[in-house]
Design an enzyme around this catalytic site. Sequence first.
Site, mmCIF file in Angstrom:
data_model
loop_
_atom_site.group_PDB
_atom_site.id
_atom_site.type_symbol
_atom_site.label_atom_id
_atom_site.label_comp_id
_atom_site.label_asym_id
_atom_site.label_seq_id
_atom_site.Cartn_x
_atom_site.Cartn_y
_atom_site.Cartn_z
ATOM 1 N N HIS A 11 1.364 1.418 3.957
ATOM 2 C CA HIS A 11 1.723 0.863 5.259
ATOM 3 C C HIS A 11 3.149 0.362 5.105
ATOM 4 O O HIS A 11 3.503 -0.221 4.073
ATOM 5 C CB HIS A 11 0.816 -0.305 5.662
ATOM 6 C CG HIS A 11 1.404 -1.121 6.779
ATOM 7 N ND1 HIS A 11 1.380 -0.701 8.093
ATOM 8 C CD2 HIS A 11 2.067 -2.311 6.769
ATOM 9 C CE1 HIS A 11 1.987 -1.601 8.849
ATOM 10 N NE2 HIS A 11 2.409 -2.595 8.067
ATOM 11 N N CYS B 105 2.208 4.026 11.268
ATOM 12 C CA CYS B 105 3.231 3.011 11.022
ATOM 13 C C CYS B 105 4.412 3.558 10.239
ATOM 14 O O CYS B 105 5.558 3.138 10.449
ATOM 15 C CB CYS B 105 2.624 1.821 10.279
ATOM 16 S SG CYS B 105 2.012 2.245 8.635
#
Length: 213
Positions: free
Chosen positions: A49, A126
Amino acid sequence: MSVTTSTASSTDVTSSDVHLAIYDLSHGMARSLSAQFLGQQHAIDIIPHTGIIVYGKEYYFGSMGIEASDPSQFRQSRNIFPIETQHLGRTSVPREDFEQWCRSLSLGPGESTYAGHNYDLLHRNCNNFSHHAATVGLQLSRGAPEWVLNVPQRFLSSPMGQMMRPMLENMQLSGPTGGGTGFGSNNSGSSNNNSGNSTMANNHMGAGAGAST
């Protein structure tokens, strides 16, 4: 000499450092389990992430759309911390312009925007946002590294990944949410941190699969 000094000082004031924070959503599990599930050829070290750190905030994309929060708040609320932080350069784009860019992508029409309902674990996540934000929104020459962006494709290239793809897509797995200021019409400005923690836990279900947020 005084002119040169003044120019340098002005540049420092009007530009901002940009960093990329890289997290491992598997908390180390991917390194130990991905080879078992995907095979040695497709094994990965982390489930990444990423977030863009600039103007004292961390900007990221999840199922609530584009959000921004204090970096410490984001990390402490989820008990997750960067395994690596990369300096991407300095941007001369003002904060107001960048946040307007975020807002336009959150509210714009079509499936190419970063509205929350367009979040896709494999294709619009993301890490895609971090790369887009760095190279387009902040006008830098460097964005998210290729190895981060290629994790979903590496996962899908394995036999197990192909088998699990329909299941993952049907599960509607989403990225971390809550605790930040949102830029989309569906965001109230902040949301319950427990929701973000729950979503993080859902992402851990892909620890052996290697899908990124």
